[in-house]
Design an enzyme around this catalytic site. Structure first.
Site, PDB file in Angstrom:
ATOM      1  CG  PHE A   1      -1.870   1.213   1.210  1.00 21.42           C
ATOM      2  CD1 PHE A   1      -3.328   0.934   0.360  1.00 21.42           C
ATOM      3  CD2 PHE A   1      -1.520   2.454   1.827  1.00 21.42           C
ATOM      4  CE1 PHE A   1      -4.045   2.238   0.404  1.00 21.42           C
ATOM      5  CE2 PHE A   1      -2.478   3.400   1.638  1.00 21.42           C
ATOM      6  CZ  PHE A   1      -3.624   3.439   0.858  1.00 21.42           C
TER       7      PHE A   1
ATOM      8  CG  ASP B   1       5.621   4.025   1.735  1.00 25.16           C
ATOM      9  OD1 ASP B   1       5.561   4.484   2.794  1.00 25.16           O
ATOM     10  OD2 ASP B   1       4.527   3.867   0.989  1.00 25.16           O
TER      11      ASP B   1
ATOM     12  CE  LYS C   1      -1.076   6.442   7.325  1.00 27.77           C
ATOM     13  NZ  LYS C   1      -0.544   5.423   6.374  1.00 27.77           N
TER      14      LYS C   1
HETATM   15  C1  PLP Z   1      -0.981   5.656   4.670  1.00 25.67           C
HETATM   16  C2  PLP Z   1      -0.031   5.108   3.864  1.00 25.67           C
HETATM   17  C3  PLP Z   1       0.329   6.127   2.678  1.00 25.67           C
HETATM   18  C4  PLP Z   1      -0.586   6.980   2.241  1.00 25.67           C
HETATM   19  O1  PLP Z   1      -0.417   7.942   3.179  1.00 25.67           O
HETATM   20  P1  PLP Z   1      -1.649   9.256   2.892  1.00 25.67           P
HETATM   21  O2  PLP Z   1      -1.270  10.310   3.865  1.00 25.67           O
HETATM   22  O3  PLP Z   1      -3.065   8.575   3.563  1.00 25.67           O
HETATM   23  O4  PLP Z   1      -1.798   9.379   1.694  1.00 25.67           O
HETATM   24  C5  PLP Z   1       1.219   5.662   1.762  1.00 25.67           C
HETATM   25  N1  PLP Z   1       2.292   4.579   2.103  1.00 25.67           N
HETATM   26  C6  PLP Z   1       1.927   3.790   3.545  1.00 25.67           C
HETATM   27  C7  PLP Z   1       3.141   2.457   3.682  1.00 25.67           C
HETATM   28  C8  PLP Z   1       1.043   3.884   4.280  1.00 25.67           C
HETATM   29  O5  PLP Z   1       0.543   3.353   5.107  1.00 25.67           O
END
Ligand code: PLP
Length: 392
Positions: free
Chosen positions: A129, A214, A243
């Site tokens: 994700f 990420d 986040k």
């Molecule tokens: C939540 C998340 C995203 C996206 O972040 P948003 O602030 O919701 O756009 C991208 N990568 C990972 C691993 C995430 O957990």
């Protein structure tokens, strides 16, 4: 006024709503509109590493709001300068692109990777994700998020996570970047094996592709290190964060190493990016994370808590996984009714897909609060629950 009826009437409709109206929070506790309190293991879906209403964050935001809230990056700014320097100092990266969310951080990294390598292809992992804007969504795996929006960006492929052989087959002279989470979050809380991450870095280096890590969910102490990649001695070419970066305010960043060629003016940009308010909040958050030793706390509390969870005698549990205070409990059946039962016990938890209960408590949570969570999970998971509405 009925808050839930009002919001239900006007909300976009893209979220599954729970039957709860949350109006306040303090530390690891959330309060609903009837004054009922809950232990928060949703943690703002990963935004809440510092807990709610942390005094240092409240103070940083309110005093910066009085000074300067907005200032585009065409001007220099004291808060932004200090934050960019601090993020580089903490990660050994050399430059920072500031934005407003995780998906924007990913979007930026993908653009920088294509532009600086002159190559098109991006290799991501199954179950990954990375966000929901078109580029990030193209790296995300779940069909449910992707299918209604095809055609996505061309050039993306997905290999099985933790499979170095498949990765080696997928990365070619046409690959701009490999993008990976260190622990897959939304996909079900699956930690990477060290061998997989090391192989990914080696393969990228050999073939001239960039390694994008990420850390949007794993960052800022969650997994027992400031960033999860630091556990494995990796040197990513680009790091995406978001986040918990700014103590709860919206912010994201792509951290850029020397191995990424210099970016050109106009390649990317963001009106809100690097605003002084979020920058001040982020600086304060980094200070709290250091002073309160939140990564060490996550490591210690997480290890003890996962041991408690592993010893729950429930035939429903397939596996307890995780790193630090990023925890997944995979059940042999759907988790929705158990999430509802936990709410009735006064504890808010997340899912990750249909079969995994995901726990992302604030890292400031007290050991006694974690004991209560473990006890409630034991109660709930040793009593079968009736089916309820789907949670996601
Ligand atoms: C939540 C998340 C995203 C996206 O972040 P948003 O602030 O919701 O756009 C991208 N990568 C990972 C691993 C995430 O957990």
């Amino acid at each position: 006024m009925d808050i839930q009826a009002l919001e239900a009437q006007y909300t976009s409709g893209v979220y599954a709503k729970r039957d709860l109206t949350i109006v306040a929070g303090k530390g690891a506790i959330l309060y609903d509109d009837r004054g009922r309190e809950y232990i928060d293991c949703v943690g703002g879906q990963g935004v809440g590493n510092l807990g709610h209403a942390h005094p240092a964050i409240v103070k940083a935001i309110s005093s910066q709001a009085e000074r300067l809230i907005t200032c585009p990056e065409i001007f220099y700014n004291d808060q932004r300068a200090a934050l960019q320097a601090r993020l580089c100092e903490l990660t050994k990266m050399s430059r920072v692109y500031l934005c407003n969310s995780g998906t924007e951080a990913v979007e930026a990294a993908l653009k920088f990777a294509r532009a600086t390598t002159g190559r098109k292809n991006i290799v991501a992992a199954m179950r990954a994700f990375h966000g929901r804007t078109m580029g990030a969504l193209s790296a995300t795996y779940n069909k449910k998020y992707r299918d209604p929006f095809e055609p996505l960006v061309p050039g993306f492929s997905h290999i099985p996570y933790n499979n170095p052989e498949k990765l080696a087959e997928a990365v070619t002279g046409e690959t701009a970047a490999v993008i990976l989470e260190v622990v897959q979050g939304e996909g079900g809380v699956y930690p990477a094996t060290p061998e997989f991450l090391e192989a990914a870095q080696k393969i990228c280096r050999e073939r001239g592709a960039l390694l994008i890590i990420d850390e949007v969910q794993t960052g800022f102490g969650r997994t027992g290190r400031l960033f999860a990649y630091q556990r494995y001695g990796l040197e990513p070419d680009l790091i995406c964060v978001g986040k918990s970066i700014a103590g709860g305010l919206p912010m994201g960043a792509a951290l850029i190493s020397e191995r990424v060629r210099p970016l050109s003016i106009g390649w990317h940009g963001s009106t809100f990016g690097g605003n002084p308010l979020a920058s001040a909040a982020s600086l304060a958050a980094l200070k709290v994370i250091e002073e309160e030793k939140l990564p060490e706390r996550a490591e210690q509390l997480g290890a003890a808590f996962r041991e408690q969870l592993t010893s729950i005698p429930s035939p429903l549990i397939r596996e307890v996984r995780g790193l630090g205070l990023m925890i997944g409990i995979e059940l042999k059946q759907k988790v929705a009714p158990y999430i509802q039962a936990m709410t009735e016990q006064g504890i808010l938890v997340l899912n990750a897909g249909m079969n995994v209960i995901r726990l992302l408590p604030p890292l400031v949570i007290q050991p006694e609060q974690l004991d209560r969570v473990a006890q409630a999970l034991e109660t709930v998971l040793t009593h079968p629950q009736a089916e309820t509405v789907e949670n996601n």
